[in-house]
Design a protein around this motif. Structure first.
Motif, PDB file in Angstrom:
ATOM      1  N   GLN A   1      -4.657  35.184  39.598  1.00  0.00           N
ATOM      2  CA  GLN A   1      -4.402  36.364  38.776  1.00  0.00           C
ATOM      3  C   GLN A   1      -4.093  37.541  39.674  1.00  0.00           C
ATOM      4  OE1 GLN A   1      -7.675  37.588  36.298  1.00  0.00           O
ATOM      5  NE2 GLN A   1      -6.505  39.168  35.265  1.00  0.00           N
TER       6      GLN A   1
ATOM      7  N   GLY B   1      -0.277  38.716  35.222  1.00  0.00           N
ATOM      8  CA  GLY B   1      -1.053  37.820  34.377  1.00  0.00           C
ATOM      9  C   GLY B   1      -1.633  36.674  35.195  1.00  0.00           C
TER      10      GLY B   1
ATOM     11  N   GLN C   1       3.652  41.227  26.926  1.00  0.00           N
ATOM     12  CA  GLN C   1       2.718  42.230  26.432  1.00  0.00           C
ATOM     13  C   GLN C   1       3.191  43.559  27.020  1.00  0.00           C
ATOM     14  OE1 GLN C   1      -0.881  39.476  27.554  1.00  0.00           O
ATOM     15  NE2 GLN C   1      -1.625  41.051  26.147  1.00  0.00           N
TER      16      GLN C   1
ATOM     17  N   PHE D   1      -5.426  39.159  27.012  1.00  0.00           N
ATOM     18  CA  PHE D   1      -4.261  38.332  27.320  1.00  0.00           C
ATOM     19  C   PHE D   1      -3.841  37.544  26.099  1.00  0.00           C
ATOM     20  CE2 PHE D   1      -3.818  38.824  31.837  1.00  0.00           C
ATOM     21  CZ  PHE D   1      -5.088  39.108  32.301  1.00  0.00           C
TER      22      PHE D   1
ATOM     23  N   PHE E   1       0.778  32.827  30.198  1.00  0.00           N
ATOM     24  CA  PHE E   1       0.085  34.062  29.875  1.00  0.00           C
ATOM     25  C   PHE E   1       1.019  35.256  29.916  1.00  0.00           C
ATOM     26  CE2 PHE E   1      -4.447  33.141  29.694  1.00  0.00           C
ATOM     27  CZ  PHE E   1      -4.511  31.870  30.237  1.00  0.00           C
TER      28      PHE E   1
ATOM     29  N   CYS F   1       1.987  41.413  21.149  1.00  0.00           N
ATOM     30  CA  CYS F   1       2.338  40.197  21.894  1.00  0.00           C
ATOM     31  C   CYS F   1       3.620  39.625  21.296  1.00  0.00           C
ATOM     32  CB  CYS F   1       1.212  39.175  21.811  1.00  0.00           C
ATOM     33  SG  CYS F   1       1.633  37.570  22.542  1.00  0.00           S
TER      34      CYS F   1
ATOM     35  N   SER G   1       1.160  39.423  30.730  1.00  0.00           N
ATOM     36  CA  SER G   1       0.626  40.157  31.884  1.00  0.00           C
ATOM     37  C   SER G   1      -0.658  40.914  31.555  1.00  0.00           C
ATOM     38  CB  SER G   1       1.678  41.116  32.431  1.00  0.00           C
ATOM     39  OG  SER G   1       2.140  41.970  31.405  1.00  0.00           O
ATOM     40  N   GLY G   2      -1.041  40.909  30.284  1.00  0.00           N
ATOM     41  CA  GLY G   2      -2.305  41.518  29.901  1.00  0.00           C
ATOM     42  C   GLY G   2      -2.183  42.980  29.523  1.00  0.00           C
TER      43      GLY G   2
END
Lengths: 117, 113
Positions: free
Chosen positions: B37, B42, A6, A91, A107, A23, A109-110
């Motif tokens: 986290q 993430g 991301q 996410f 995931f 994404c 990294s947001g």
């Protein structure tokens, strides 16, 4: 190894603007699942959507829409007419196989989205 | 309504202490997970369990252990807390199945001083 990127760390928009969260994923699996989660300031991740690798149909749910393109390994998320309540960390995640029947989520990294009034 | 609860929202511990983080789910889920986290990284999987008394290491198990004696409860243990274990810890659960979404608890923010 599977990977989710991301690239947008933070995005700020003004209320009612449209915003797209990017994404991009990497996987060698032919069957996989992609997810989006929202983490509001309260901290609890909330599941938004799941998409499997065989279904490239775009999905719309209210103000939310998702664009899945296998050709570019992307699963982008668009919020139309953003609202202050959309402010959160979002996410993107990719599922892979684990022991037993569990599926591990890899995931990104947001992306911190801030919607300003 | 789906519910995953964690024993504490905030926890402050000293270096070297043994720390227990508890997670309980009321959905009869087979799978349970512990993540940490950290900003810019993430969520990273520490351990997971796909059945009672079964556990498997995730990506970053070093310095942690887990226990699952009952289906609804999954505990994360820091045997000797260190400052680099200061983080947000998230518990999750899911049904058995390849495409099941995970349900998350509210998180425990642990500070080790």
């Amino acid at each position: 190894a599977q990977k989710v990127t991301q690239a947008q760390t933070e995005i700020s928009v003004v209320e009612k603007e449209d915003v797209t969260l990017d994404c991009v994923y990497e996987t060698r699996d032919t069957t996989y699942y992609l997810f989006w989660y929202k983490q509001p300031p309260s901290g609890e991740l909330v599941f938004l959507i799941r998409r499997n690798s065989f279904d490239e149909q775009n999905e719309i749910s209210g103000r939310y829409s998702w664009n899945f393109q296998k050709s570019t390994s992307s699963f982008n998320f668009t919020i139309t007419a953003s609202q202050v309540v959309d402010s959160a960390v979002y996410f993107c995640a990719l599922s892979e196989a684990l022991s037993g029947s569990a599926r591990q989520l890899t995931f990104g990294s947001g992306t911190q989205l801030t919607v300003l009034p | 309504d789906v519910k995953v609860t964690q024993s504490s929202r905030y926890l402050v511990k000293r270096t070297g202490e043994k720390v227990f983080l508890e997670c309980v789910q009321d959905m009869d889920h087979e799978n349970m997970f512990w993540y940490r986290q950290d900003p810019g990284l993430g969520l990273r999987l520490i351990y997971f369990s796909y059945d009672v008394k079964m556990k498997e290491k995730g990506d970053i198990p070093e310095g942690y252990s887990v226990s699952r004696e009952k289906k609804e409860r999954f505990s994360l243990i820091l045997e000797s807390a260190s400052t680099n274990q200061t983080s947000m810890y998230l518990c999750a659960s899911s049904l058995r199945g390849a495409f099941r979404e995970q349900y998350f608890g509210p998180g425990t923010r642990l500070t080790v001083t």
